[in-house]
Scaffold this motif. Structure first.
Motif, mmCIF file in Angstrom:
data_model
loop_
_atom_site.group_PDB
_atom_site.id
_atom_site.type_symbol
_atom_site.label_atom_id
_atom_site.label_comp_id
_atom_site.label_asym_id
_atom_site.label_seq_id
_atom_site.Cartn_x
_atom_site.Cartn_y
_atom_site.Cartn_z
ATOM 1 N N SER A 1 0.792 10.097 12.440
ATOM 2 C CA SER A 1 2.260 9.070 11.921
ATOM 3 C C SER A 1 1.970 9.283 10.310
ATOM 4 N N GLN A 2 4.120 9.097 9.877
ATOM 5 C CA GLN A 2 4.208 9.178 8.429
ATOM 6 C C GLN A 2 4.415 7.471 7.571
ATOM 7 N N ARG A 3 3.698 7.733 6.595
ATOM 8 C CA ARG A 3 4.688 6.063 6.758
ATOM 9 C C ARG A 3 5.785 6.320 6.022
ATOM 10 N N ASN A 4 6.468 4.687 6.028
ATOM 11 C CA ASN A 4 7.959 5.023 5.893
ATOM 12 C C ASN A 4 7.862 4.169 5.012
ATOM 13 N N PRO A 5 8.598 5.141 3.970
ATOM 14 C CA PRO A 5 8.650 5.102 2.380
ATOM 15 C C PRO A 5 9.793 2.776 2.469
ATOM 16 N N SER A 6 10.157 2.926 3.122
ATOM 17 C CA SER A 6 10.894 1.700 3.273
ATOM 18 C C SER A 6 11.371 0.593 3.137
ATOM 19 N N GLU A 7 9.093 0.254 3.763
ATOM 20 C CA GLU A 7 8.220 -0.181 4.459
ATOM 21 C C GLU A 7 7.374 -0.682 3.042
ATOM 22 N N ASP A 8 7.210 -1.948 3.037
ATOM 23 C CA ASP A 8 5.871 -2.421 2.371
ATOM 24 C C ASP A 8 4.425 -2.070 2.720
ATOM 25 N N LEU A 9 3.762 -1.788 2.710
ATOM 26 C CA LEU A 9 2.210 -1.224 2.637
ATOM 27 C C LEU A 9 1.398 -2.067 1.680
ATOM 28 N N ASP A 10 0.542 -2.667 2.420
ATOM 29 C CA ASP A 10 -0.760 -3.344 1.514
ATOM 30 C C ASP A 10 -1.871 -2.499 2.422
ATOM 31 N N ILE A 11 -2.312 -1.347 2.190
ATOM 32 C CA ILE A 11 -3.502 -1.089 3.047
ATOM 33 C C ILE A 11 -4.292 -2.253 2.690
#
Length: 144
Positions: free
Chosen positions: A10-20
Motif C-alpha cells: 500500500s501507499q502511505r496516505n500523506p494526509s493522515e498522521d503516522l507514528d510508525i
C-alpha cells in the motif's frame, strides 16, 4: 487450523498522521493474542507487509488494515496457506528506510529500487524481505 500468509502493498496516505513506532507497539500488544506474526517494510512512501497466522485472524487483520485511512491504493499480492511461518518469533518486525544497503538488496532482485506491485513475483518479494532481515539488521525493529 490452517496457517496462512498474506502479503500486501500500500501507499502511505500523506494526509493522515503516522507514528510508525506507535503502530508497531499496537502490533506488539495485539498480535500475540491472535497468534499473528510478520514483517512490515516501510520506506516512507509505501508499505509492504507479510502477515502470518490462522486464516480467520489474518483475514480480519487485513480487513482492518484495508479500512485504515493511513493506507491508500492497497493491493493484495498474495494470500495462501503455508506449511510454516517465515517470521515465527516476531509479533511484527519493522524494516524502515531505503539506505544504500537496502537499495543494494532491492537491486539484486528488481530493475530499480521501486517495486512495481502489479508486476512483482511474491516469492521474489519474500526473498527480498528475508534478505533485508539478514543483511540490514540495523534497519530492523523487532517486536516479540
Amino acid at each position: 487450523m490452517n496457517l496462512t500468509r498474506l502479503v500486501y502493498y500500500s501507499q502511505r496516505n500523506p494526509s493522515e498522521d503516522l507514528d510508525i513506532n506507535s503502530l508497531i507497539e499496537t502490533c506488539k500488544r495485539n498480535n500475540p493474542r491472535q497468534n499473528l506474526t510478520g514483517l512490515l517494510h516501510y520506506n516512507g512512501d509505501h508499505f509492504i507487509q507479510v502477515i502470518e497466522g490462522g486464516r480467520v485472524e489474518v483475514s480480519a487483520l487485513y480487513h482492518r488494515i484495508a479500512r485504515d485511512p493511513r493506507h491508500s491504493n492497497i493491493i493484495l499480492l498474495s494470500c495462501t496457506d503455508v506449511r510454516e511461518r517465515m517470521f515465527p518469533t516476531w509479533s511484527m518486525a519493522l524494516h524502515q528506510g531505503m539506505d544504500a544497503q537496502t537499495r543494494k538488496v532491492f537491486l539484486r532482485y528488481f530493475a530499480t529500487d521501486m517495486m512495481n506491485p502489479e508486476a512483482v513475483n511474491v516469492d521474489t518479494l519474500l526473498d527480498v524481505l528475508q534478505d533485508l532481515m539478514m543483511e540490514t539488521p540495523t534497519k530492523l525493529t523487532i517486536s516479540v
